[in-house]
Motif scaffolding. Sequence first.
Motif, PDB file in Angstrom:
ATOM      1  N   THR A   1       0.832  -1.201   0.000  1.00 42.57           N
ATOM      2  CA  THR A   1       0.000   0.000   0.000  1.00 42.57           C
ATOM      3  C   THR A   1       0.866   1.251   0.000  1.00 42.57           C
ATOM      4  N   THR A   2       1.947   1.231   0.760  1.00 42.12           N
ATOM      5  CA  THR A   2       2.867   2.372   0.792  1.00 42.12           C
ATOM      6  C   THR A   2       3.505   2.595  -0.574  1.00 42.12           C
ATOM      7  N   ALA A   3       3.974   1.517  -1.217  1.00 45.34           N
ATOM      8  CA  ALA A   3       4.621   1.642  -2.527  1.00 45.34           C
ATOM      9  C   ALA A   3       3.657   2.187  -3.570  1.00 45.34           C
ATOM     10  N   ILE A   4       2.414   1.714  -3.549  1.00 40.23           N
ATOM     11  CA  ILE A   4       1.442   2.178  -4.542  1.00 40.23           C
ATOM     12  C   ILE A   4       1.059   3.630  -4.271  1.00 40.23           C
ATOM     13  N   ALA A   5       0.972   4.022  -2.998  1.00 36.65           N
ATOM     14  CA  ALA A   5       0.665   5.418  -2.688  1.00 36.65           C
ATOM     15  C   ALA A   5       1.785   6.337  -3.173  1.00 36.65           C
ATOM     16  N   ILE A   6       3.035   5.907  -3.005  1.00 40.89           N
ATOM     17  CA  ILE A   6       4.161   6.688  -3.518  1.00 40.89           C
ATOM     18  C   ILE A   6       4.116   6.719  -5.044  1.00 40.89           C
ATOM     19  N   TYR A   7       3.788   5.574  -5.652  1.00 38.81           N
ATOM     20  CA  TYR A   7       3.637   5.516  -7.114  1.00 38.81           C
ATOM     21  C   TYR A   7       2.574   6.502  -7.587  1.00 38.81           C
ATOM     22  N   ALA A   8       1.447   6.547  -6.871  1.00 38.31           N
ATOM     23  CA  ALA A   8       0.367   7.458  -7.257  1.00 38.31           C
ATOM     24  C   ALA A   8       0.790   8.916  -7.156  1.00 38.31           C
ATOM     25  N   ALA A   9       1.759   9.206  -6.287  1.00 40.18           N
ATOM     26  CA  ALA A   9       2.254  10.580  -6.156  1.00 40.18           C
ATOM     27  C   ALA A   9       2.932  11.049  -7.430  1.00 40.18           C
ATOM     28  N   GLY A  10       3.374  10.103  -8.263  1.00 40.83           N
ATOM     29  CA  GLY A  10       4.041  10.478  -9.506  1.00 40.83           C
ATOM     30  C   GLY A  10       3.169  11.312 -10.422  1.00 40.83           C
ATOM     31  N   TYR A  11       1.860  11.039 -10.403  1.00 44.47           N
ATOM     32  CA  TYR A  11       0.959  11.775 -11.302  1.00 44.47           C
ATOM     33  C   TYR A  11       0.924  13.266 -10.956  1.00 44.47           C
ATOM     34  N   PRO A  12       0.634  13.658  -9.694  1.00 49.14           N
ATOM     35  CA  PRO A  12       0.677  15.086  -9.385  1.00 49.14           C
ATOM     36  C   PRO A  12       2.078  15.682  -9.460  1.00 49.14           C
ATOM     37  N   ILE A  13       3.126  14.859  -9.229  1.00 50.40           N
ATOM     38  CA  ILE A  13       4.488  15.376  -9.406  1.00 50.40           C
ATOM     39  C   ILE A  13       4.684  15.803 -10.852  1.00 50.40           C
ATOM     40  N   GLY A  14       4.241  14.951 -11.779  1.00 47.73           N
ATOM     41  CA  GLY A  14       4.360  15.283 -13.199  1.00 47.73           C
ATOM     42  C   GLY A  14       3.566  16.523 -13.570  1.00 47.73           C
ATOM     43  N   ALA A  15       2.347  16.630 -13.038  1.00 50.98           N
ATOM     44  CA  ALA A  15       1.518  17.804 -13.326  1.00 50.98           C
ATOM     45  C   ALA A  15       2.137  19.065 -12.728  1.00 50.98           C
ATOM     46  N   THR A  16       2.770  18.936 -11.560  1.00 52.07           N
ATOM     47  CA  THR A  16       3.434  20.081 -10.938  1.00 52.07           C
ATOM     48  C   THR A  16       4.623  20.537 -11.779  1.00 52.07           C
ATOM     49  N   ILE A  17       5.401  19.578 -12.272  1.00 54.71           N
ATOM     50  CA  ILE A  17       6.527  19.914 -13.152  1.00 54.71           C
ATOM     51  C   ILE A  17       6.021  20.655 -14.387  1.00 54.71           C
ATOM     52  N   ALA A  18       4.887  20.198 -14.928  1.00 49.78           N
ATOM     53  CA  ALA A  18       4.300  20.884 -16.088  1.00 49.78           C
ATOM     54  C   ALA A  18       3.986  22.332 -15.742  1.00 49.78           C
ATOM     55  N   GLY A  19       3.446  22.583 -14.544  1.00 49.13           N
ATOM     56  CA  GLY A  19       3.134  23.943 -14.127  1.00 49.13           C
ATOM     57  C   GLY A  19       4.373  24.808 -14.000  1.00 49.13           C
TER      58      GLY A  19
END
Length: 453
Positions: free
Chosen positions: A153-171
Motif C-alpha cells: 500500500t505504501t509503494a502504490i501510494a508513492i507511485y500514485a504521487a508520480g501523477y501530481p508530481i508530473g503535473a506540478t513539473i508541467a506547471g
Amino acid sequence: MTITTQRPVRGAEEVLAEVRQGRMSGFQIAAVSIALALIILDGFEVGIMAFAAPQIQEQLGLSPEILGYVLSGSLFGMAIGSIVLTPLADRMGRRPLTLAMLVLIVIGMALTITAPTAGMLILWRVVTGLGIGGMMANLNALVAEYSSDARRTTAIAIYAAGYPIGATIAGFLARPLMPEYGWRSMFIAGTVLAVMALVASWRFLPESLDYLLVRRPKNALERVNRILAKMHREPLAELPAPSATEQDDAEKQGTFREVLTPPALRLTLALWIGYGLLVASYYFANTWIPTILTTVSGDPQLGTTMGIGANLGGVLGCFIFAGLATRFSGRRLLFLTLFAAAGTYVLFGVIFNIVTVAIGVGFLLGMLTTAAIAGFYAVAPTVYSARSRATGIGWMIGLGRLVSVAAPIIVGYILATGIAPERVFIAFAVPLAIAGLAALSLLLGRGTATMAD
C-alpha cells in the motif's frame, strides 16, 4: 548406500509468497522506481493541457463549451485505453504493453504540436490519452506485484504521487516557457520526455514475475530465473506446476469472468462507483481551476499558481497516505479520506472569493483527492488474482475515466450560462460523499486476490 530425497517443486503461489513475505530487494525497489518515473511522465502529459488551456482558448478563439471538449480529449482516450488496451497486459505481458503505450504517447504528443484547429487538437489528445490509459493501470499492477505485502500500500501510494508530481513539473515549466514560446513549447518538451522514457523502459523495465509464473509465455523459466537471480533468490529447475487453487481458478474463471462474478463482483462495482465519482470531481478541479481563476482575477499567473498548489498538495497527500498505510488499513484510510475531501470542496466553494485563503484550501483539496486516488490504486490489486489483475484495475480506471470525461464538458456548459463557479465546487461534494460510501463497502470483503491489503 546413501538415499537422497529430491526437493519438491514449489508451486507458483509458494514462489510468489516467498517474494512477498520477505524484504524488498534492490531489484524490486528499482522496478517500482521505473514505474514511478513513467507515472510522472503521465502526469506531465495530462497536466500540460490544464496550464495551456487559457492560451489555447485565446489563440484559437474557443468558447467555454468547446474548451471543455479539448480538456476532456485526453481523459476520453485514457478511459478507452484503460478498458480496451490494459487487459492485453494479462495476455501479452506488462512490459510489452507498456512499451507499445509509450509509442502511442510519443505519436500523440508530437502531432499535438502541429494541431491547427480544436478538432485536430482533440484528436491527438485522444491518441495521447490512449497510451496513458493503457499504461497507467498496467504499471499499477506491476508495482503491486513487485512490492512486498508489508509495503504494498505504501509503494502504490508513492507511485500514485508520480501523477501530481508530473503535473506540478508541467506547471513550473509553463511559467517560463509559455509566455516566451507559446503553448506548443510545452508539447515539444512532452514529446522529448516521452522519447526518453521509451528508450529507458526498453532497456530497464522488467516483466512481472506473477505474469511469467501464471501465464507461462515462451522462455518463461529462463526469464523467471534471471529475475530471481537479480532478487538474490534460488533459481527454479523447472516451472512450478499450478497449485490446486490455481488449476481450479483457471477452470472456473476466465480473466473477464473473475472480475464480473462473485465474490469479486460486489467489490468490482464498489471500485467502479467510488473511483468514477472521485476522478470526476478530481478532473473537474484539476482541469478548470487555472482557467476559472484566470478568468475571475484577470491574472494568468494566479491560475497557474493555484494549479501548481493543488498538484503539490496532491504529492503531499500521497506521501501522507503512504506513511499512514504502514500502520493502518488502506481500505479504512480510503473512505475517511473521501469524506474529508467532500467537506473540503464545500469549504472551497464557500471561501472561493477570498483568494489567499482559497489557495490554501485548494492545496488541501488537491492533497485529499489525490490521496484518495492513491487509496483506490492500493486497494484494487488486493481484490483480483494475478490472472486478471491488470484487467480489473484497467476497467476500474477506464470506467472511472469515462465518468470523468463528462465532468469538464458539463462544467463548460454550466459556466457558459453564467453560474457562479463556487456553486459548482459545492455541488461536486455530493459525488465525493457517495464515493466515500462505496469505499466503506470495500471493508466488507476481500475478493479473490492472494496478496494482502
